[in-house]
Design an enzyme around this catalytic site. Structure first.
Site, PDB file in Angstrom:
ATOM      1  N   SER A 295       0.887  -1.333   0.095  1.00 53.38           N
ATOM      2  CA  SER A 295       0.089  -0.167  -0.094  1.00 53.38           C
ATOM      3  C   SER A 295       0.829   1.264  -0.081  1.00 53.38           C
ATOM      4  O   SER A 295       2.026   1.195   0.357  1.00 53.38           O
ATOM      5  CB  SER A 295      -0.869  -0.037   1.154  1.00 53.38           C
ATOM      6  OG  SER A 295      -1.499   1.292   1.317  1.00 53.38           O
TER       7      SER A 295
ATOM      8  N   TYR B 213      -1.105  -0.900  10.188  1.00 50.28           N
ATOM      9  CA  TYR B 213      -1.533  -1.207   8.865  1.00 50.28           C
ATOM     10  C   TYR B 213      -0.396  -0.684   7.830  1.00 50.28           C
ATOM     11  O   TYR B 213       0.128  -1.542   7.031  1.00 50.28           O
ATOM     12  CB  TYR B 213      -2.647  -0.406   8.404  1.00 50.28           C
ATOM     13  CG  TYR B 213      -3.108  -0.702   6.702  1.00 50.28           C
ATOM     14  CD1 TYR B 213      -3.651  -1.860   6.347  1.00 50.28           C
ATOM     15  CD2 TYR B 213      -2.885   0.304   5.688  1.00 50.28           C
ATOM     16  CE1 TYR B 213      -3.937  -2.136   5.075  1.00 50.28           C
ATOM     17  CE2 TYR B 213      -3.062  -0.095   4.527  1.00 50.28           C
ATOM     18  CZ  TYR B 213      -3.760  -1.261   4.254  1.00 50.28           C
ATOM     19  OH  TYR B 213      -4.140  -1.295   3.051  1.00 50.28           O
TER      20      TYR B 213
HETATM   21  P1  NAD Z   1     -11.749  -5.765   0.162  1.00 48.03           P
HETATM   22  O1  NAD Z   1     -11.967  -5.722   1.569  1.00 48.03           O
HETATM   23  O2  NAD Z   1     -12.820  -5.610  -0.877  1.00 48.03           O
HETATM   24  O3  NAD Z   1     -11.214  -7.212  -0.191  1.00 48.03           O
HETATM   25  C1  NAD Z   1     -10.270  -7.900   0.790  1.00 48.03           C
HETATM   26  C2  NAD Z   1     -10.712  -9.413   0.839  1.00 48.03           C
HETATM   27  O4  NAD Z   1      -9.768 -10.041   1.755  1.00 48.03           O
HETATM   28  C3  NAD Z   1     -12.110  -9.836   1.246  1.00 48.03           C
HETATM   29  O5  NAD Z   1     -12.730 -10.512   0.256  1.00 48.03           O
HETATM   30  C4  NAD Z   1     -11.827 -10.350   2.675  1.00 48.03           C
HETATM   31  O6  NAD Z   1     -12.741 -11.417   3.050  1.00 48.03           O
HETATM   32  C5  NAD Z   1     -10.297 -10.965   2.236  1.00 48.03           C
HETATM   33  N1  NAD Z   1      -9.878 -11.561   3.668  1.00 48.03           N
HETATM   34  C6  NAD Z   1      -9.831 -10.873   4.690  1.00 48.03           C
HETATM   35  N2  NAD Z   1      -9.254 -11.370   5.798  1.00 48.03           N
HETATM   36  C7  NAD Z   1      -8.770 -12.667   5.146  1.00 48.03           C
HETATM   37  C8  NAD Z   1      -7.977 -13.668   5.537  1.00 48.03           C
HETATM   38  N3  NAD Z   1      -7.801 -13.904   6.742  1.00 48.03           N
HETATM   39  N4  NAD Z   1      -7.705 -14.769   4.597  1.00 48.03           N
HETATM   40  C9  NAD Z   1      -8.350 -14.743   3.439  1.00 48.03           C
HETATM   41  N5  NAD Z   1      -9.176 -13.587   2.975  1.00 48.03           N
HETATM   42  C10 NAD Z   1      -9.305 -12.583   3.335  1.00 48.03           C
HETATM   43  O7  NAD Z   1     -10.435  -4.856   0.174  1.00 48.03           O
HETATM   44  P2  NAD Z   1      -9.688  -4.327  -1.346  1.00 48.03           P
HETATM   45  O8  NAD Z   1      -9.524  -2.963  -1.185  1.00 48.03           O
HETATM   46  O9  NAD Z   1      -9.899  -5.062  -2.423  1.00 48.03           O
HETATM   47  O10 NAD Z   1      -8.335  -4.609  -0.698  1.00 48.03           O
HETATM   48  C11 NAD Z   1      -7.262  -5.675  -1.315  1.00 48.03           C
HETATM   49  C12 NAD Z   1      -6.013  -5.603  -1.038  1.00 48.03           C
HETATM   50  O11 NAD Z   1      -5.485  -4.352  -1.360  1.00 48.03           O
HETATM   51  C13 NAD Z   1      -5.808  -5.707   0.702  1.00 48.03           C
HETATM   52  O12 NAD Z   1      -4.521  -6.176   1.054  1.00 48.03           O
HETATM   53  C14 NAD Z   1      -5.590  -3.875   1.004  1.00 48.03           C
HETATM   54  O13 NAD Z   1      -4.858  -3.841   2.056  1.00 48.03           O
HETATM   55  C15 NAD Z   1      -4.807  -3.507  -0.507  1.00 48.03           C
HETATM   56  N6  NAD Z   1      -5.128  -1.862  -0.512  1.00 48.03           N
HETATM   57  C16 NAD Z   1      -6.367  -1.676  -0.813  1.00 48.03           C
HETATM   58  C17 NAD Z   1      -6.345  -0.273  -0.939  1.00 48.03           C
HETATM   59  C18 NAD Z   1      -7.759   0.303  -1.366  1.00 48.03           C
HETATM   60  O14 NAD Z   1      -7.550   1.757  -1.405  1.00 48.03           O
HETATM   61  N7  NAD Z   1      -8.660  -0.190  -1.631  1.00 48.03           N
HETATM   62  C19 NAD Z   1      -5.095   0.559  -1.096  1.00 48.03           C
HETATM   63  C20 NAD Z   1      -3.857  -0.056  -0.849  1.00 48.03           C
HETATM   64  C21 NAD Z   1      -3.873  -1.400  -0.603  1.00 48.03           C
END
Ligand code: NAD
Length: 249
Positions: free
Chosen positions: A140, A155
């Site tokens: 991130s 985080y």
């Molecule tokens: P999201 O909440 O839509 O999806 C995350 C998914 O991970 C969900 O389906 C959830 O059920 C699953 N999950 C959570 N804990 C888990 C576990 N212990 N085992 C298996 N699955 C698990 O979030 P997103 O925005 O799509 O995020 C995806 C990744 O991108 C994450 O690592 C997040 O930190 C990272 N990220 C997101 C953003 C953003 O702005 N959306 C920015 C930077 C990084």
């Protein structure tokens, strides 16, 4: 097609608006057999089914070693190989340093950092036997700029840990033709922040983004396709910024 007959495992990919599912869909369009791993078995199966019969949806908590190895065994049982792993599962919590309790720390570090390690450990032996593979880890921009967007300091620490872990694995497994790279997304509109960002917060964030928009899941999926496929054949240990220019440095 960039991923014809490749087997790609993507964690945290059952959330329909998430980065993982967008990546799963794009990989499937590019010819991959996609395995979706997420916390809920039915949701994983359903997400995989929407992509077609060639794909598999499995339940595993990425922070649980036994569940991770059982899931990876099933993948190898069905497809016999794993070419790509996308370590995407992650959770966040918008809290400040002095409010971080042991439970907060454990929850956030366990999914992003321990999960990335356990999933990588589970697929690396097969990739080593194949003498090839690509691991893509979702970090991130919070890791690079010290938070300040949404997630708390724990985080940022988890996601910074992912950068270090990925670089070290890239160094260790390069001789086996296994590449390990990271994507550092900026603010992407998914359910991780859904309903939790006020319009005012969005405006403040937008004022620091040269491309003048928040990201879409597709923006990250395309970067994952680049790193997962042979398009990035001579890149390992890199961090690909997908943030609209939020962190030009
Ligand atoms: P999201 O909440 O839509 O999806 C995350 C998914 O991970 C969900 O389906 C959830 O059920 C699953 N999950 C959570 N804990 C888990 C576990 N212990 N085992 C298996 N699955 C698990 O979030 P997103 O925005 O799509 O995020 C995806 C990744 O991108 C994450 O690592 C997040 O930190 C990272 N990220 C997101 C953003 C953003 O702005 N959306 C920015 C930077 C990084």
């Amino acid at each position: 097609m960039l991923l014809k007959d490749k087997v790609a495992v993507i964690t945290g990919a059952a959330s329909p608006r998430g980065l993982g599912f967008a990546t799963a869909r794009l990989f499937a369009e590019q010819g991959a057999n996609v395995v979706i791993i997420d916390l809920d078995a039915a949701a994983s199966r359903q997400a995989a089914a929407t992509l077609g019969d060639a794909h598999l949806g499995l339940m595993a908590n990425v922070a649980d070693e036994a569940q991770v190895s059982a899931a990876v065994e099933q993948v190898l049982g069905r497809y016999g190989r794993i070419d790509i792993l996308v370590n995407n599962a992650g959770i966040t919590q918008p809290i400040k340093t002095l409010d971080i309790k042991r439970d907060n720390y454990d929850a956030v570090l366990d999914v992003s950092l321990r999960g990335t390690l356990l999933m990588s450990q589970a697929v690396l032996p097969a990739m080593r036997t194949q003498q090839g593979g690509s691991i893509v880890c979702i970090s991130s921009v919070s890791a690079q700029r010290g938070g300040g967007i949404f997630g708390g300091p724990h985080y940022s620490a988890a996601k910074a840990g992912v950068l270090g872990l990925a670089r070290a694995m890239a160094r260790e497994f390069g001789p086996d033709n296994i590449r390990v790279n990271c994507i550092a997304p900026g603010l992407i509109q998914t359910d991780i922040t859904a309903g939790k960002l006020s319009d005012e917060m969005k405006q403040t964030i937008l004022s620091g983004i040269p491309l003048n928009r928040l990201g879409d899941a597709q923006d990250v999926a395309r970067a994952a396709l680049f790193l997962g496929s042979d398009l990035s054949s001579y890149s390992t240990g890199i961090t690909l910024d997908v943030n609209g220019g939020m962190l030009i440095h």
